[in-house]
Design a protein around this motif. Structure first.
Motif, PDB file in Angstrom:
ATOM      1  N   PRO A   1      34.831   6.043 -18.645  1.00 49.17           N
ATOM      2  CA  PRO A   1      35.239   5.067 -17.618  1.00 49.17           C
ATOM      3  C   PRO A   1      35.165   5.587 -16.187  1.00 49.17           C
ATOM      4  O   PRO A   1      35.129   4.795 -15.251  1.00 49.17           O
ATOM      5  N   ASP A   2      35.131   6.914 -16.012  1.00 47.52           N
ATOM      6  CA  ASP A   2      35.075   7.472 -14.664  1.00 47.52           C
ATOM      7  C   ASP A   2      33.702   8.020 -14.302  1.00 47.52           C
ATOM      8  O   ASP A   2      33.572   8.913 -13.460  1.00 47.52           O
ATOM      9  N   LYS A   3      32.675   7.460 -14.960  1.00 52.13           N
ATOM     10  CA  LYS A   3      31.298   7.819 -14.624  1.00 52.13           C
ATOM     11  C   LYS A   3      30.453   6.548 -14.616  1.00 52.13           C
ATOM     12  O   LYS A   3      30.683   5.632 -15.394  1.00 52.13           O
ATOM     13  N   THR A   4      29.475   6.538 -13.735  1.00 51.96           N
ATOM     14  CA  THR A   4      28.587   5.377 -13.598  1.00 51.96           C
ATOM     15  C   THR A   4      27.155   5.865 -13.509  1.00 51.96           C
ATOM     16  O   THR A   4      26.852   6.771 -12.716  1.00 51.96           O
ATOM     17  N   GLN A   5      26.299   5.254 -14.309  1.00 54.73           N
ATOM     18  CA  GLN A   5      24.866   5.510 -14.141  1.00 54.73           C
ATOM     19  C   GLN A   5      24.400   4.586 -13.025  1.00 54.73           C
ATOM     20  O   GLN A   5      24.654   3.376 -13.066  1.00 54.73           O
ATOM     21  N   LEU A   6      23.756   5.164 -12.026  1.00 47.91           N
ATOM     22  CA  LEU A   6      23.239   4.358 -10.920  1.00 47.91           C
ATOM     23  C   LEU A   6      21.725   4.467 -10.922  1.00 47.91           C
ATOM     24  O   LEU A   6      21.173   5.557 -10.787  1.00 47.91           O
ATOM     25  N   LEU A   7      21.076   3.322 -11.118  1.00 47.55           N
ATOM     26  CA  LEU A   7      19.619   3.227 -11.030  1.00 47.55           C
ATOM     27  C   LEU A   7      19.296   2.496  -9.740  1.00 47.55           C
ATOM     28  O   LEU A   7      19.848   1.431  -9.471  1.00 47.55           O
ATOM     29  N   SER A   8      18.406   3.060  -8.955  1.00 46.23           N
ATOM     30  CA  SER A   8      18.010   2.394  -7.719  1.00 46.23           C
ATOM     31  C   SER A   8      16.494   2.359  -7.629  1.00 46.23           C
ATOM     32  O   SER A   8      15.813   3.302  -8.044  1.00 46.23           O
ATOM     33  N   PHE A   9      16.003   1.247  -7.110  1.00 51.49           N
ATOM     34  CA  PHE A   9      14.568   1.039  -6.957  1.00 51.49           C
ATOM     35  C   PHE A   9      14.298   0.617  -5.529  1.00 51.49           C
ATOM     36  O   PHE A   9      14.955  -0.288  -5.021  1.00 51.49           O
ATOM     37  N   PHE A  10      13.357   1.288  -4.879  1.00 55.26           N
ATOM     38  CA  PHE A  10      13.008   0.976  -3.492  1.00 55.26           C
ATOM     39  C   PHE A  10      11.498   0.822  -3.378  1.00 55.26           C
ATOM     40  O   PHE A  10      10.749   1.640  -3.900  1.00 55.26           O
TER      41      PHE A  10
ATOM     42  N   TYR B   1      22.474   9.418  -2.905  1.00 48.18           N
ATOM     43  CA  TYR B   1      23.342   9.715  -4.053  1.00 48.18           C
ATOM     44  C   TYR B   1      24.435  10.712  -3.675  1.00 48.18           C
ATOM     45  O   TYR B   1      25.595  10.551  -4.052  1.00 48.18           O
ATOM     46  N   SER B   2      24.076  11.740  -2.924  1.00 44.81           N
ATOM     47  CA  SER B   2      25.049  12.742  -2.502  1.00 44.81           C
ATOM     48  C   SER B   2      26.125  12.122  -1.613  1.00 44.81           C
ATOM     49  O   SER B   2      27.332  12.339  -1.820  1.00 44.81           O
ATOM     50  N   ASN B   3      25.719  11.340  -0.640  1.00 43.66           N
ATOM     51  CA  ASN B   3      26.668  10.698   0.265  1.00 43.66           C
ATOM     52  C   ASN B   3      27.510   9.648  -0.452  1.00 43.66           C
ATOM     53  O   ASN B   3      28.692   9.483  -0.139  1.00 43.66           O
ATOM     54  N   LEU B   4      26.924   8.948  -1.411  1.00 46.08           N
ATOM     55  CA  LEU B   4      27.676   7.974  -2.210  1.00 46.08           C
ATOM     56  C   LEU B   4      28.774   8.684  -2.994  1.00 46.08           C
ATOM     57  O   LEU B   4      29.922   8.221  -3.041  1.00 46.08           O
ATOM     58  N   THR B   5      28.442   9.817  -3.610  1.00 39.50           N
ATOM     59  CA  THR B   5      29.431  10.578  -4.381  1.00 39.50           C
ATOM     60  C   THR B   5      30.614  10.972  -3.483  1.00 39.50           C
ATOM     61  O   THR B   5      31.774  10.848  -3.875  1.00 39.50           O
ATOM     62  N   LYS B   6      30.325  11.416  -2.262  1.00 40.47           N
ATOM     63  CA  LYS B   6      31.381  11.781  -1.318  1.00 40.47           C
ATOM     64  C   LYS B   6      32.210  10.542  -0.923  1.00 40.47           C
ATOM     65  O   LYS B   6      33.433  10.614  -0.799  1.00 40.47           O
TER      66      LYS B   6
ATOM     67  N   ALA C   1       0.793  -1.231   0.000  1.00 39.99           N
ATOM     68  CA  ALA C   1       0.000   0.000   0.000  1.00 39.99           C
ATOM     69  C   ALA C   1       0.828   1.286   0.000  1.00 39.99           C
ATOM     70  O   ALA C   1       0.293   2.347   0.233  1.00 39.99           O
ATOM     71  N   GLY C   2       2.114   1.187  -0.283  1.00 44.15           N
ATOM     72  CA  GLY C   2       2.971   2.372  -0.349  1.00 44.15           C
ATOM     73  C   GLY C   2       3.400   2.664  -1.778  1.00 44.15           C
ATOM     74  O   GLY C   2       2.731   2.274  -2.738  1.00 44.15           O
ATOM     75  N   ASN C   3       4.542   3.318  -1.924  1.00 41.67           N
ATOM     76  CA  ASN C   3       5.046   3.707  -3.233  1.00 41.67           C
ATOM     77  C   ASN C   3       6.293   2.933  -3.625  1.00 41.67           C
ATOM     78  O   ASN C   3       7.053   2.478  -2.765  1.00 41.67           O
ATOM     79  N   ALA C   4       6.498   2.805  -4.928  1.00 39.77           N
ATOM     80  CA  ALA C   4       7.749   2.317  -5.500  1.00 39.77           C
ATOM     81  C   ALA C   4       8.526   3.562  -5.907  1.00 39.77           C
ATOM     82  O   ALA C   4       7.994   4.424  -6.610  1.00 39.77           O
ATOM     83  N   TYR C   5       9.774   3.668  -5.447  1.00 40.70           N
ATOM     84  CA  TYR C   5      10.612   4.829  -5.723  1.00 40.70           C
ATOM     85  C   TYR C   5      11.731   4.440  -6.674  1.00 40.70           C
ATOM     86  O   TYR C   5      12.278   3.339  -6.585  1.00 40.70           O
ATOM     87  N   ARG C   6      12.073   5.376  -7.539  1.00 38.95           N
ATOM     88  CA  ARG C   6      13.155   5.169  -8.504  1.00 38.95           C
ATOM     89  C   ARG C   6      14.102   6.351  -8.397  1.00 38.95           C
ATOM     90  O   ARG C   6      13.677   7.508  -8.468  1.00 38.95           O
ATOM     91  N   GLY C   7      15.373   6.058  -8.193  1.00 39.48           N
ATOM     92  CA  GLY C   7      16.401   7.085  -8.199  1.00 39.48           C
ATOM     93  C   GLY C   7      17.316   6.840  -9.372  1.00 39.48           C
ATOM     94  O   GLY C   7      17.610   5.686  -9.708  1.00 39.48           O
ATOM     95  N   GLU C   8      17.744   7.899 -10.024  1.00 36.10           N
ATOM     96  CA  GLU C   8      18.665   7.755 -11.149  1.00 36.10           C
ATOM     97  C   GLU C   8      19.625   8.931 -11.151  1.00 36.10           C
ATOM     98  O   GLU C   8      19.218  10.080 -10.989  1.00 36.10           O
ATOM     99  N   GLY C   9      20.899   8.626 -11.303  1.00 35.86           N
ATOM    100  CA  GLY C   9      21.896   9.682 -11.349  1.00 35.86           C
ATOM    101  C   GLY C   9      23.202   9.165 -11.918  1.00 35.86           C
ATOM    102  O   GLY C   9      23.407   7.964 -12.054  1.00 35.86           O
TER     103      GLY C   9
END
Length: 179
Positions: free
Chosen positions: A133-142, A167-172, A13-21
């Motif tokens: 080579p020094d960039k990654t597309q990160l798709l996340s689903f929750f 995403y911000s903390n991952l980048t750091k 009964a909640g939401n499916a979230y998608r993050g992409e960066g």
């Protein structure tokens, strides 16, 4: 930058979230920071992961894991625990996947001081960008049912900001890994 979107989940009964960066690091470095392993760096940089343990290793790529989270959202959200079966896979194009869904396990009954939450099918894809080579597309689903008695408005307020912070903390964390 990260894009966060959501829609009603077909699972609960909640939401499916998608993050992409795009994360400014190689897929291997991004994977090193997010892979679901005990003692990995994720508990240090991900503000939503307090502890991660492997309850049972079923194979090299499948395990049952317990993740605990600290209280959040000005302590409105109590500490949670999640028990999931986790699959890790690497594809021929270099994409790395971590996928999970909730499971009951006899070695992991509910613990006092934690609310049991449930992850419905979710995961992260670390996708190499051709020629970058020094960039990654990160798709996340929750699709997470936090359990307990939280008003849906609290959950809906928490998740988008939490995903953006991930995403911000991952980048750091990846920058610190390379330093």
């Amino acid at each position: 930058e990260v894009s966060v979107s959501w829609r009603p989940s077909a699972e609960f009964a909640g939401n499916a979230y998608r993050g992409e960066g795009i994360v400014p690091a190689s897929p291997q470095d991004v994977w090193e920071c997010i892979k679901p392993v005990a003692g990995g760096p994720r508990t240090k940089w991900d503000q939503n992961v307090k502890d991660f343990e492997v309850i049972e290793a079923i194979s090299d790529t499948v395990s049952v894991c317990r993740t605990t989270t600290p209280s959040a959202f000005m302590r409105i959200i109590s500490p949670r625990e999640f028990v999931d079966v986790v699959l890790i896979k690497q594809y021929e194009d270099g994409t790395m996947l971590s996928a999970a869904t909730n499971v009951e396990h006899p070695l992991c009954p509910s613990q006092p001081n934690f609310v049991r939450g449930f992850n419905y099918p979710c995961g992260c894809f670390c996708i190499p960008l051709p020629g970058e080579p020094d960039k990654t597309q990160l798709l996340s689903f929750f699709q997470t049912d936090l359990g307990g008695y939280l008003p849906q408005t609290v959950v809906d307020s928490f998740f988008p900001a939490s995903i953006a912070a991930f995403y911000s903390n991952l980048t750091k964390a990846v920058k610190a890994l390379k330093a």
